[in-house]
Write an enzyme that holds these catalytic residues in place. Structure first.
Site, mmCIF file in Angstrom:
data_model
loop_
_atom_site.group_PDB
_atom_site.id
_atom_site.type_symbol
_atom_site.label_atom_id
_atom_site.label_comp_id
_atom_site.label_asym_id
_atom_site.label_seq_id
_atom_site.Cartn_x
_atom_site.Cartn_y
_atom_site.Cartn_z
ATOM 1 N N ASP A 1 -4.719 2.672 -7.890
ATOM 2 C CA ASP A 1 -5.018 1.631 -6.904
ATOM 3 C C ASP A 1 -6.513 1.326 -6.886
ATOM 4 O O ASP A 1 -7.333 2.109 -7.391
ATOM 5 C CB ASP A 1 -4.554 2.139 -5.527
ATOM 6 N N ASP B 1 1.539 -6.386 -2.179
ATOM 7 C CA ASP B 1 1.886 -5.520 -1.048
ATOM 8 C C ASP B 1 2.885 -6.205 -0.132
ATOM 9 O O ASP B 1 3.266 -5.641 0.897
ATOM 10 C CB ASP B 1 0.629 -5.162 -0.251
HETATM 11 C C1 DGJ Z 1 -2.634 -0.621 -1.458
HETATM 12 C C2 DGJ Z 1 -1.437 -0.661 -2.343
HETATM 13 O O1 DGJ Z 1 -1.212 -1.941 -2.820
HETATM 14 C C3 DGJ Z 1 -0.240 -0.129 -1.566
HETATM 15 O O2 DGJ Z 1 0.928 -0.257 -2.332
HETATM 16 C C4 DGJ Z 1 -0.501 1.298 -1.198
HETATM 17 O O3 DGJ Z 1 -0.592 2.075 -2.352
HETATM 18 C C5 DGJ Z 1 -1.781 1.384 -0.392
HETATM 19 N N1 DGJ Z 1 -2.879 0.733 -1.043
HETATM 20 C C6 DGJ Z 1 -2.144 2.811 -0.116
HETATM 21 O O4 DGJ Z 1 -3.348 2.933 0.517
#
Ligand code: DGJ
Length: 706
Positions: free
Chosen positions: A446, A510
């Site tokens: 990430d 997300d």
């Molecule tokens: C952002 C990501 O896109 C999410 O899927 C998740 O992993 C969060 N960060 C975790 O902090």
């Protein structure tokens, strides 16, 4: 050197480049030209005119336009030696031709610069890769401001389709007509970005999925970029795509070189589906390198929206067992597992297991995952540092920032300067130890913020940070070649062909809202095939939009990607679990087709509907998704024309799934009630009769050649 024409071609595309004393110029790029033509004679007898009342000689729109030649485009190369040598004039010295590729070597001895222009036309995907390199051959430093890929466009390529978005709203598309002046997409966010995806389609006005000449472009770079297209006042057009450099960011000392990111381009005679087919084929054949080539893409369970930071290993074991029951194949622990990480204000950088949450480490969870026949994956955000972390307390100077200036926080975090060797080695060491200690076969990598004031050694350092990040991923892959990596950046903020050379999946967004996902996944589909596009079934009440969708709509939508589930299966009802199991089983039964077939989008008449599908290469089988995005204006739906079917085949058309009630139908079309045989040519030209669905719902249709 006398003028000559270099011909690169594939079965469907021709590219003709004129090379003489000066920088080479593309004189034709488009539909395959007939063989055995006297191109030299044609193009010398058929040269453009020199107009009155401007430069007295012809000015070529070369592969690196030069101001010095009297061309008033944006130059392909900009820079100086403290003000000197600011407008170089190159001479072509050497041409190296190989099957499918050509490399031009050019020099300006007065400016002390060497320029190499590389073009490769892939025979299978028809993708043209271009890349330029400049070398400082003089003793004094050369301050490079810009080096970019330039390609000409035909005069009727007047419509632009571009991509925009934000967090939870990636890969949105829009169009403009460009008849005068320029249009630029500039990204200064230090990552590929949600806002300015480095891709663009340019073609004849009104180009659709199935019609119109169109050119597709994608810049493979995970940092700042500039895509610029211009309709010049003399009627010519071009596109430029390259890295956007900050002042002083690249200073070439004697003998040093800078190379542009690769620009991936293609041409289609018949709309966007052909563009996507070419991009997808290139990703499959040239970009993605799965550790095990033939392995099916395992269905994921990601813990993020199920438990967020609330990690209790006993409870996670329940989630593991519930996951196995519904058919999950890879279980991924997301954010929250490492020392002191209870919310998003702390601990990034402290990549040690939180012994308060996991007193016996991760082993019991991993053992259980393995016992249930699943793989185990773990989340990292390696390039970040929380101000509240042991790492920051011990090494505050490892933050990427400009000394003396306040560094902004994004999601309460700073960026770790990977250009500091000790910082790089620290994070590599922590990840290596985790991957060596535990049986981790997958990393969700990430990156949750932009780079602001990225400075290293007192100079702008976005370029350096992106390259250091690539080196870090490469180092992990060298040490752990069987580990697969997902590229994620708050969803789809960092996906492009350069990072995909090192990773194996991207998290598209997300936003798990099925309605939004329909649009996001459609936008992403222009460049990326389904097997690498992360698509999850989220909770009924979507966390990011507050909308609710039934399981069928969520399930049908998540089928079209690399499927996963992102919720807590341990607290799901038996009925819900059965439905998850149903969609997972359906995905497994279709995934070979979805992940190896050819993807297409349908042109729909009503703006609140969309359709897409995947067809086997031999056209023997297709799966189609039809979606009603919003409330239909009409009582009768328009027929869905299904491109790509074989005109000479008859297909058995069968409705597999519907997420809509039949409130708007008194009498559906007969095929809806009973599988029916229909001709491919008719399904393509007349279309399959649809009925109006409830808004925010979808149908899944199977077509099998009989
Ligand atoms: C952002 C990501 O896109 C999410 O899927 C998740 O992993 C969060 N960060 C975790 O902090």
């Amino acid at each position: 050197m006398t003028q000559s024409l270099i011909h690169l071609s594939t079965a469907s595309v021709s590219l003709l480049i004129r090379a003489g004393k000066r920088l080479p110029e593309v004189v034709y790029w488009g539909k395959k030209l007939p063989e055995n033509q006297d191109y030299d004679r044609f193009f010398s007898a058929n040269h453009r005119s020199v107009p009155q009342a401007r430069i007295d000689t012809d000015t070529a729109l070369s592969l690196c336009p030069e101001h010095a030649r009297g061309l008033f485009t944006a130059p392909g190369l900009e820079g100086s030696r403290s003000g000197n040598c600011w407008s170089p004039e190159f001479t072509l010295e050497d041409v190296l031709e190989q099957p499918g590729s050509v490399s031009f070597s050019c020099r300006d001895p007065d400016a002390g610069l060497k320029l190499i222009i590389n073009l490769t036309l892939n025979q299978t995907s028809h993708i043209l890769e271009t890349q330029l390199q400049v070398t400082n051959e003089a003793a004094s430093p050369y301050q490079l401001q810009k080096l970019t890929n330039t390609l000409p466009l035909p005069a009727d390529a007047r419509e632009l389709m571009y991509f925009h978005g934000r967090w939870t709203h990636e890969f949105q598309t829009d169009r403009i007509l460009l008849d005068r002046g320029g249009y630029a997409i500039e990204n200064r966010r230090g990552r590929t970005s949600h806002e300015h995806f480095p891709g663009i389609m340019i073609g004849q006005p009104g180009f659709s999925e199935t019609s119109g000449e169109v050119y597709g472009f994608h810049l493979g770079w995970s940092g700042n970029h500039r895509l610029h297209t211009e309709a010049m006042s003399d009627g010519r057009r071009y596109i430029q795509a390259g890295e956007l450099l900050m002042p002083g960011e690249i200073i070439l000392e004697a003998g040093e070189s800078y190379s542009t990111p690769t620009l991936f381009s293609c041409y289609s005679e018949k709309g966007l589906n052909v563009i996507s087919k070419q991009f997808h084929r290139h990703v499959r054949n040239q970009i993605i390198q799965f550790p095990q080539a033939k392995k099916v893409r395992p269905v994921h369970l990601n813990t993020w929206e199920g438990i967020y930071f609330d990690h209790d290993p006993d409870y996670i074991l329940k989630m593991v067992r519930a996951s196995a029951e519904i058919g999950i194949e890879r279980f991924i622990i997301d954010d929250g597992w490492f020392s002191g990480r209870n919310d998003d204000t702390t601990a990034l950088g402290d990549w040690y297991i939180d012994s308060r949450k996991y007193p016996r480490g991760l082993q019991p969870v991993i053992d259980c995952v393995k016992e249930q026949g699943m793989e185990f994956g773990l989340w990292f955000e390696p390039e970040m540092i929380s101000p509240k972390s042991a790492l920051y307390r011990n090494h505050p100077q490892w933050m990427l920032h400009t000394e003396g200036y306040e560094q902004v926080k994004v999601r309460n975090q700073y960026v770790l300067n990977l250009q500091i060797p000790e910082a790089f080695d620290y994070v590599l060491g922590r990840m290596d130890e985790m991957l060596s200690t535990y049986d981790i076969s997958y990393i969700k990598w990430d990156m949750n913020r932009e780079l602001v004031q990225a400075t290293h050694n007192h100079k702008a350092a976005f370029h350096g940070q992106v390259n250091a990040y690539y080196r870090l991923v490469d180092a992990i892959r060298d040490k752990h070649p069987m580990v697969e990596i997902e590229t994620c950046s708050g969803g789809g903020g960092r996906v492009d062909y350069e990072i995909l050379k090192r990773t194996h999946r991207f998290w598209a967004s997300d936003c798990n809202d099925a309605l939004e996902r329909q649009l996001i996944q459609r936008g992403a589909s222009y460049f990326f095939p389904l097997e690498i596009t992360g698509a999850h079934i989220g909770a009924r009440l979507c966390h990011t939009t507050g909308r609710q969708h039934n399981l069928a709509f969520r399930g049908i939508t998540a089928l079209f990607g690399h499927m996963g589930v992102e919720l807590d299966p341990a607290c799901a009802s038996e009925e819900e679990k059965a439905a998850f199991a149903n969609y997972i089983a359906l995905h497994k039964s279709l995934r070979e087709l979805l992940h190896t077939g050819e993807y297409f989008r349908c042109d729909t008449v009503h703006k609140e509907t969309q359709g897409c599908g995947v067809i086997r290469q031999d056209k023997s089988e297709a799966i189609v998704m039809y979606c009603q995005l919003g409330m239909s204006e009409f009582a009768l739906a328009a027929p869905l024309k299904i491109p790509e079917l074989d005109d000479h085949k008859t297909y058995r058309v069968e409705l597999l799934e519907s997420s809509s009630s039949d409130i708007y139908i008194k009498q559906p079309s007969p095929w809806v009630e009973e599988a029916t045989e229909m001709g491919g040519a008719l399904l393509k030209q007349v279309g399959l009769m649809m009925h109006t669905l409830q808004p925010e719902s979808a149908l899944l249709i199977k077509m099998t050649a009989v």
